[in-house]
Scaffold this motif. Structure first.
Motif, short mmCIF file in Angstrom:
data_model
loop_
_atom_site.label_atom_id
_atom_site.label_comp_id
_atom_site.label_asym_id
_atom_site.label_seq_id
_atom_site.Cartn_x
_atom_site.Cartn_y
_atom_site.Cartn_z
N UNK A 326 0.83 -1.20 0.00
CA UNK A 326 0.00 0.00 0.00
C UNK A 326 0.87 1.25 0.00
N UNK A 327 1.96 1.22 0.75
CA UNK A 327 2.89 2.36 0.75
C UNK A 327 3.54 2.52 -0.62
N UNK A 328 3.85 1.40 -1.27
CA UNK A 328 4.45 1.47 -2.61
C UNK A 328 3.48 2.07 -3.62
N UNK A 329 2.19 1.74 -3.46
CA UNK A 329 1.20 2.27 -4.40
C UNK A 329 1.07 3.79 -4.30
N UNK A 330 1.49 4.34 -3.15
CA UNK A 330 1.49 5.79 -2.96
C UNK A 330 2.87 6.40 -3.25
N UNK A 331 3.78 5.57 -3.79
CA UNK A 331 5.15 6.00 -4.11
C UNK A 331 5.89 6.52 -2.88
#
Length: 376
Positions: A326-331
């Protein structure tokens, strides 16, 4: 800032004694997925259980915990350990709990030995070069609630008004925005004025009930009060995420491995008491005697607050991987960032193995959900 040290007006060691490791065995078997007595002898995949060093006495006998949440449920495990002598048994002569808002900074500046921090904040700090590591899990699940002020009956009533729901773009905001979208608000980030208010969640609820804001995040202990006052509590989201981690400086971990392992030994014994529901009144009395205010609403929600903690300091690989995804999806973190990049579980594994519960989770994410990139 509040500070507490080992000691108290009443010793409850005899009361707590029966609840420690016996309760721990049950709680930990459920969390690790194994009730086999041999679990402490078999190496977990990737955990290096067979190569764990024997635990020696702590290199330093004075330790401090920085905890950002001032309520009793966030600090009870540490007070159980102090009052019941678990830290003393592990060689610690001075144990202090400090209530500090910026726990990562407190650990970095050596104002605290260990701290409880939000997992995403710890991961971001390490990604940005902070010399800390997460050494295990605090709370590993979350009940997310949003409350609406009296008089707010539909989305059009809420649009354009103030709301407390953390910072847009963060995981904390996103899960609360999902609750509001399910209720019917099209775009919370655009339709609401997102504000911040100091004083933690009790102050946020008071701001809602006094008309300062129209919506706020809330917690289980607030439900009864909110309903009494005519507020609306929207259906909750139960999120199985390792939301909090224990942190320490990286150089401290390297120079004081036995201190870390012995701290975990004491902490896991304390969790055995905390998870023993028959000890609830003893725990509540202990915290009252240490000047914590515990309302009837807190008492009503005690069991629900306890079960948000990880009983063994560990977490499930897939849940941590999904959290990071989820953090990766928000860059916010790189696409190849894994939990082993910001965690050092060696001391936790030593304590788990010494207690016969098997080291978990592995040092590396070896889950198939991560391997086959199925986490969305």
């Amino acid at each position: 800032m509040n500070e507490w040290r080992r000691g108290g007006p009443v010793s409850r060691r005899q009361l707590f004694a029966a609840g420690g490791l016996s309760a721990m065995g049950v709680a930990l078997a459920g969390c690790t997925g194994s009730g086999d007595d041999s679990g402490g002898d078999a190496p977990a995949p990737g955990a290096g259980a067979g190569t764990l060093k024997e635990m020696g006495p702590p290199e330093t006998t004075s330790i401090t915990f920085a905890i950002g949440n001032p309520n009793y449920a966030s600090q009870a495990p540490f007070f159980i350990g102090m009052e019941n002598g678990y830290y003393e048994e592990r060689g610690f002569t001075d144990v202090e709990v400090r209530n500090l808002e910026e726990t990562i900074q407190a650990v970095l500046s050596r104002g605290a030995t260990f701290g409880i921090a939000d997992t995403d904040e710890a991961a971001l700090a390490v990604k940005d070069g902070a010399a800390i590591r997460a050494i295990g899990c605090g709370r590993d699940r979350e009940t997310v609630l949003m409350a609406l002020a009296p008089g707010i009956k539909n989305p059009s009533d809420l649009a354009g008004k103030k709301a407390i729901m953390f910072t847009p773009g963060t995981r904390n905001f996103n899960v609360r925005a999902e609750i509001l979208r399910a209720w019917g608000l099209r775009d919370p980030a655009e339709q609401l004025e997102i504000v911040e208010l100091s004083g933690a969640s009790d102050a946020w609820v008071q701001a809602l009930l006094s008309g300062q804001v129209a919506a706020t995040t809330a917690f289980q202990r607030h439900i009864a009060q909110l309903r009494r006052e005519g507020a609306t509590v929207l259906p909750a989201r139960i999120v199985n995420v390792p939301q909090e981690v224990m942190i320490a400086r990286q150089d401290f971990i390297e120079q004081n491995p036995n201190t870390v392992a012995n701290m975990w030994m004491a902490h896991l014994q304390s969790m055995g008491v905390y998870f023993d529901f028959s000890k609830m009144n003893d725990v509540l009395d202990l915290m009252r005697e240490n000047d914590f205010e515990i309302t009837d609403d807190f008492v009503e929600g005690h069991a629900s607050q306890v079960e948000e903690w990880s009983p063994n300091g560990g977490f499930r690989m897939a849940e941590m991987a999904a959290f990071l995804q989820e953090m990766k999806s928000e860059d916010l973190i790189p696409a190849d960032f894994k939990y082993q990049d910001f965690m050092d579980l060696t001391g936790l594994h030593q304590a788990q193995q010494a207690l016969g519960i098997g080291p978990w989770p592995p040092n590396e994410d070896v889950g198939v959900m991560t391997k086959y990139e199925l986490l969305g």
